[in-house]
Design a protein around this motif. Structure first.
Motif, short mmCIF file in Angstrom:
data_model
loop_
_atom_site.label_atom_id
_atom_site.label_comp_id
_atom_site.label_asym_id
_atom_site.label_seq_id
_atom_site.Cartn_x
_atom_site.Cartn_y
_atom_site.Cartn_z
N HIS A 78 0.83 -1.21 0.00
CA HIS A 78 0.00 0.00 0.00
C HIS A 78 0.86 1.26 0.00
O HIS A 78 0.62 2.18 -0.78
N HIS A 101 -19.16 4.30 4.35
CA HIS A 101 -17.70 4.40 4.59
C HIS A 101 -17.36 4.34 6.08
O HIS A 101 -16.22 4.04 6.43
N HIS A 103 -15.29 1.60 7.75
CA HIS A 103 -13.93 1.34 7.23
C HIS A 103 -12.95 2.48 7.49
O HIS A 103 -11.78 2.37 7.12
N LEU A 104 -13.44 3.56 8.09
CA LEU A 104 -12.59 4.76 8.20
C LEU A 104 -11.27 4.50 8.92
O LEU A 104 -10.29 5.18 8.68
N GLU A 121 -9.46 1.79 8.88
CA GLU A 121 -8.55 0.82 8.21
C GLU A 121 -7.44 1.60 7.53
O GLU A 121 -7.68 2.68 6.98
N ARG A 122 -6.25 0.97 7.54
CA ARG A 122 -5.10 1.67 6.97
C ARG A 122 -5.29 1.93 5.47
O ARG A 122 -5.73 1.03 4.74
N TYR A 178 -7.46 3.60 3.98
CA TYR A 178 -8.85 3.74 3.49
C TYR A 178 -9.18 5.22 3.33
O TYR A 178 -8.98 6.03 4.24
N ARG A 179 -9.70 5.57 2.19
CA ARG A 179 -10.13 6.96 1.93
C ARG A 179 -11.44 6.91 1.18
O ARG A 179 -11.66 6.02 0.35
N THR A 180 -12.30 7.85 1.47
CA THR A 180 -13.59 7.83 0.76
C THR A 180 -13.37 8.30 -0.68
O THR A 180 -12.38 9.00 -0.98
N ASP A 181 -14.30 7.91 -1.54
CA ASP A 181 -14.18 8.27 -2.97
C ASP A 181 -14.17 9.80 -3.10
O ASP A 181 -13.41 10.36 -3.89
N ARG A 206 -10.78 11.17 -2.28
CA ARG A 206 -9.82 10.88 -3.35
C ARG A 206 -10.07 11.83 -4.52
O ARG A 206 -9.13 12.40 -5.09
N GLY A 209 -4.79 8.38 4.16
CA GLY A 209 -5.57 7.23 4.63
C GLY A 209 -4.93 6.58 5.86
O GLY A 209 -5.29 5.47 6.26
#
Ligand code: ADP
Length: 479
Positions: free
Chosen positions: A257, A413, A416-417, A419-420, A422-425, A428, A436
């Motif tokens: 990642h 979302h 999952h916020l 989680e390593r 993880y970014r919302t659409d 991004r 993230g």
């Protein structure tokens, strides 16, 4: 290197040898005492029988020594005892003056009598002693006074050879020695068998463990042993391997990642530079390219910063040093440091604080968590918005809520916020420059403090991130 097999064999042998030695000493001492008592009791019995006869027939001792006839009863008893014990013994009767007045069957060579011993008997005491006979054998000797009218009339002396007694004890020693050797031999063989039984499963496990490799982390130990200890060892080893595998896989995913996240800004950087160098550009075009590149460098810096924070973790956890901490001044200082950034974006920063008890925390790591949350609030709140920080006591917690009037987060979302990467659409697409990693770091920090983090959000209305830390057990502030 020491061998466990040798240790088991040697230890069991030393233990059994020690026990055998103690046992043999006890048996020898017990046998010795019992036999000595038996010899003494027999001597006494013999002497008392003769004493009774002398008391019954007082004239028996008055005829010349050679002509005296021993009573039939005495002869019978003595012969019985001779046959019974197989030991030799003799009887003699002395006058108080020490003159021999009678002697019975006398297979033992006569022993000289010490004056002190005879004197003791003459004074009315029963005396028992062990002496060496002229032929070298040990002899047990008893002196029994025979009283009449309150004075000692005769002193009776009874002797028994201790040869048989000594032979029996020697036989006992030989028996104990031979028995010990046999037991030690059996113990040596038995401990070898036991060591093999115990160590074979360990050797099997070692061989299997040696064949494991980093490329084959899914492999697990299989042990057919029925013993629960080995089953536990195998399960514990496999559980460690499970954790190790999970950790290695998560590390691999993390590195993948991180590399991927770095690749994007680096590729953009390279592309911008290539395009800029393709032909001569106007000053404005160069400026645009540089601004674009600066954004990418900013992104790389914030990614590196997050990675460095994670690198400080030990075993995936931040190494916090908890102490009673006054939360309010820490938050106030931090907000005053960050005010300038909020002012730049014309975002109003409000601080609402109640008086709260001390929390149990590490100031450095708590500051890091608050910076990440405030950084998000700043980044995802549009110009002219409001960010409110609320500090309040909440049961056994102190809660700090950071509320913004930003875009908010879609409900799908929310789980999952933390989680390593993880970014919302939306984030991004907005190219907010995030990594993230901010919220996962906050979660790890809060959990290392025994606290919790929660989020509520409504799209277009904003989000509230609430962090709860436990109240310190001791209410004293350390500088
Ligand atoms: P990032 O560096 O991308 O902000 P974080 O882990 O801090 O990484 O946040 C993860 C994602 O959660 C963000 O990409 C964003 O989509 C969302 N997020 C976090 N905080 C907020 C907020 N205050 N408002 C809206 N979205 C947020």
């Amino acid at each position: 290197m020491k061998s466990l097999r040798a240790l088991i064999r040697q230890s069991s042998l030393i233990l059994i040898a020690g026990l055998l030695l103690v046992f043999s000493i006890l048996v020898y001492a017990g046998g010795d005492t019992l036999m000595r008592r038996f010899v003494d009791a027999r001597l006494l019995g013999m002497a008392e029988t003769l004493a009774k006869i002398v008391e019954q027939y007082p004239n028996l001792m008055t005829s010349p020594v050679e002509d005296r006839v021993v009573s039939a009863e005495l002869n019978r008893r003595e012969n019985e005892q001779l046959r019974l014990s197989g030991a030799t013994h003799s009887l003699r009767v002395f006058s108080p003056g020490g003159e021999l007045v009678w002697k019975g069957v006398d297979p033992l060579p006569l022993q000289p009598i010490h004056d002190q011993v005879f004197e003791q008997a003459r004074l009315g005491h029963v005396v028992l002693e062990t002496v060496e006979s002229v032929d070298g054998t040990a002899v047990r000797r008893l002196f029994l006074p025979i009283p009449r009218d309150g004075t000692v009339r005769y002193v009776l002396e009874a002797e028994a050879s201790l040869q048989l007694y000594r032979q029996t004890l020697t036989g006992l020693v030989v028996l104990l020695g031979m028995g010990s050797v046999i037991i030690l031999l059996v113990a040596w063989l038995g401990s070898g068998w036991l060591a093999k039984k115990v160590l074979t499963p360990i050797e099997v496990l070692s061989t299997e463990a040696e064949t494991m490799s980093e490329s084959d982390l899914g492999k697990r130990l299989i042990l057919g042993s029925p013993y629960q200890e080995f089953r536990r060892l195998t399960q514990a080893f496999n559980a460690v391997m499970d954790r190790f595998q999970r950790s290695v896989e998560s590390q691999r995913r993390f590195v993948d990642h991180a590399a991927h996240e770095m690749q994007t800004p680096l590729t953009v950087l390279q592309g911008n530079l290539d395009v800029a160098l393709l032909k001569a550009r106007t000053q404005e075009e160069y400026r645009e390219a540089l601004i674009n590149n600066l954004e990418q460098v900013g992104h790389l810096i914030s990614l590196t910063r997050s990675l460095l924070t994670l690198a400080k973790f030990t075993s995936d956890k931040p190494p916090v040093h908890l102490r009673p901490l006054s939360f309010e001044p820490l938050v106030r200082d931090l907000l005053s440091e960050l005010t300038i950034l909020f002012d730049e974006r014309r975002i109003t920063l409000l601080f609402e604080s109640q008086s709260v008890p001390l929390v149990s925390g590490d100031p450095q790591w708590i500051k890091q968590a608050l910076i990440n949350l405030l950084d998000n609030a700043l980044r995802y709140t549009p110009f002219g918005g409001v960010v409110t920080v609320r500090l309040q006591a909440d049961g056994k917690w102190v809660a700090i809520a950071i509320e913004d009037t930003g875009h908010g987060i879609e409900p799908e979302h929310l789980p999952h916020l933390f989680e390593r990467f993880y970014r919302t659409d939306w984030a991004r697409a907005k190219d907010s420059g995030g990594t993230g990693l901010g919220l996962p770091i906050v979660k790890e920090i809060v959990e290392a403090h025994g606290g919790t983090i929660g989020v509520t959000s409504h799209v277009n209305n904003g989000s509230i991130f609430t962090l709860r830390l436990p109240i310190a057990p001791e209410q004293t502030v350390l500088a």
